[in-house]
Design a protein around this motif. Structure first.
Motif, short mmCIF file in Angstrom:
data_model
loop_
_atom_site.label_atom_id
_atom_site.label_comp_id
_atom_site.label_asym_id
_atom_site.label_seq_id
_atom_site.Cartn_x
_atom_site.Cartn_y
_atom_site.Cartn_z
N ALA A 89 0.83 -1.21 0.00
CA ALA A 89 0.00 0.00 0.00
C ALA A 89 0.86 1.25 0.00
N ARG A 90 1.95 1.23 0.78
CA ARG A 90 2.88 2.37 0.79
C ARG A 90 3.47 2.61 -0.60
N GLU A 91 3.90 1.52 -1.24
CA GLU A 91 4.48 1.65 -2.57
C GLU A 91 3.45 2.19 -3.56
N TYR A 92 2.22 1.74 -3.46
CA TYR A 92 1.15 2.20 -4.33
C TYR A 92 0.93 3.70 -4.13
N LEU A 93 0.87 4.12 -2.87
CA LEU A 93 0.66 5.54 -2.59
C LEU A 93 1.85 6.38 -3.04
N ALA A 94 3.05 5.87 -2.86
CA ALA A 94 4.25 6.60 -3.29
C ALA A 94 4.27 6.74 -4.79
N ALA A 95 3.88 5.71 -5.51
CA ALA A 95 3.84 5.78 -6.98
C ALA A 95 2.79 6.79 -7.43
N GLY A 96 1.68 6.90 -6.71
CA GLY A 96 0.64 7.87 -7.05
C GLY A 96 1.10 9.31 -6.84
N ARG A 97 1.98 9.54 -5.89
CA ARG A 97 2.50 10.87 -5.62
C ARG A 97 3.48 11.31 -6.67
N MET A 98 4.12 10.37 -7.38
CA MET A 98 5.12 10.69 -8.40
C MET A 98 4.50 11.23 -9.67
N ARG A 99 3.24 11.06 -9.86
CA ARG A 99 2.60 11.48 -11.10
C ARG A 99 2.51 12.95 -11.21
#
Length: 99
Positions: A89-99
Protein backbone atom coordinates in the motif's frame (compact mmCIF):
# COMPACT_ATOMS: atom_id res chain seq x y z
CA UNK A 1 3.14 -33.99 45.39
CA UNK A 2 -0.06 -35.39 46.74
CA UNK A 3 -2.34 -37.49 44.63
CA UNK A 4 -4.85 -34.61 44.75
CA UNK A 5 -2.30 -32.17 43.34
CA UNK A 6 -1.32 -34.58 40.59
CA UNK A 7 -4.96 -35.16 39.71
CA UNK A 8 -5.45 -31.37 39.61
CA UNK A 9 -2.42 -30.97 37.32
CA UNK A 10 -3.80 -33.69 35.06
CA UNK A 11 -7.21 -32.03 34.82
CA UNK A 12 -5.59 -28.66 34.18
CA UNK A 13 -3.55 -30.24 31.38
CA UNK A 14 -6.69 -31.61 29.75
CA UNK A 15 -8.43 -28.24 30.13
CA UNK A 16 -5.38 -26.46 28.71
CA UNK A 17 -5.49 -28.68 25.63
CA UNK A 18 -9.22 -27.98 25.22
CA UNK A 19 -8.56 -24.24 25.54
CA UNK A 20 -5.98 -24.44 22.75
CA UNK A 21 -8.43 -26.38 20.58
CA UNK A 22 -10.99 -23.62 21.19
CA UNK A 23 -8.45 -20.91 20.37
CA UNK A 24 -8.61 -19.43 23.87
CA UNK A 25 -4.89 -18.74 24.16
CA UNK A 26 -5.16 -16.33 27.10
CA UNK A 27 -6.97 -18.92 29.20
CA UNK A 28 -4.49 -21.59 28.11
CA UNK A 29 -1.59 -19.37 29.19
CA UNK A 30 -3.23 -18.75 32.57
CA UNK A 31 -3.72 -22.48 33.06
CA UNK A 32 -0.13 -23.22 32.10
CA UNK A 33 1.10 -20.67 34.62
CA UNK A 34 -1.12 -22.08 37.37
CA UNK A 35 -0.22 -25.68 36.51
CA UNK A 36 3.54 -25.18 36.42
CA UNK A 37 4.15 -25.10 40.21
CA UNK A 38 2.11 -28.28 40.58
CA UNK A 39 4.27 -30.08 38.07
CA UNK A 40 7.47 -28.66 39.54
CA UNK A 41 6.53 -30.06 42.94
CA UNK A 42 6.58 -33.66 41.75
CA UNK A 43 8.47 -35.90 44.10
CA UNK A 44 10.98 -38.51 43.05
CA UNK A 45 9.04 -41.49 44.41
CA UNK A 46 5.64 -42.10 42.80
CA UNK A 47 3.14 -44.93 42.84
CA UNK A 48 2.55 -46.85 39.63
CA UNK A 49 -0.83 -45.13 39.29
CA UNK A 50 0.77 -41.70 39.70
CA UNK A 51 3.49 -42.58 37.18
CA UNK A 52 0.83 -43.56 34.65
CA UNK A 53 -0.85 -40.18 35.16
CA UNK A 54 2.48 -38.38 34.81
CA UNK A 55 3.15 -40.23 31.53
CA UNK A 56 -0.28 -39.20 30.26
CA UNK A 57 0.44 -35.58 31.21
CA UNK A 58 3.70 -35.83 29.27
CA UNK A 59 1.86 -37.17 26.22
CA UNK A 60 -0.72 -34.38 26.46
CA UNK A 61 2.14 -31.87 26.77
CA UNK A 62 3.42 -33.02 23.38
CA UNK A 63 0.03 -32.16 21.88
CA UNK A 64 0.02 -28.84 23.72
CA UNK A 65 3.44 -27.91 22.36
CA UNK A 66 2.41 -28.95 18.85
CA UNK A 67 -0.81 -26.92 18.95
CA UNK A 68 0.92 -23.90 20.49
CA UNK A 69 3.65 -24.03 17.83
CA UNK A 70 1.07 -24.25 15.06
CA UNK A 71 -0.83 -21.29 16.51
CA UNK A 72 2.39 -19.28 16.82
CA UNK A 73 3.26 -20.06 13.20
CA UNK A 74 -0.22 -19.02 12.06
CA UNK A 75 0.05 -15.71 13.92
CA UNK A 76 3.51 -15.13 12.46
CA UNK A 77 2.23 -15.84 8.95
CA UNK A 78 -0.69 -13.45 9.44
CA UNK A 79 1.68 -10.79 10.75
CA UNK A 80 4.02 -11.24 7.78
CA UNK A 81 1.10 -11.03 5.36
CA UNK A 82 -0.15 -7.85 7.03
CA UNK A 83 3.31 -6.26 6.85
CA UNK A 84 3.56 -7.13 3.16
CA UNK A 85 0.15 -5.58 2.49
CA UNK A 86 1.11 -2.39 4.32
CA UNK A 87 4.35 -2.24 2.34
CA UNK A 88 2.47 -2.74 -0.94
CA UNK A 89 0.00 0.00 0.00
CA UNK A 90 2.88 2.37 0.79
CA UNK A 91 4.48 1.65 -2.57
CA UNK A 92 1.15 2.20 -4.33
CA UNK A 93 0.66 5.54 -2.59
CA UNK A 94 4.25 6.60 -3.29
CA UNK A 95 3.84 5.78 -6.98
CA UNK A 96 0.64 7.87 -7.05
CA UNK A 97 2.50 10.87 -5.62
CA UNK A 98 5.12 10.69 -8.40
CA UNK A 99 2.60 11.48 -11.10
Amino acid sequence: MSNESLARAYEMTRTLLAALDAGDFAFAADLAEERSPLLMSLEREQTDEDLAMIHEIMALNESIVSKASAARDAVAATHTDARERVSAAREYLAAGRMR
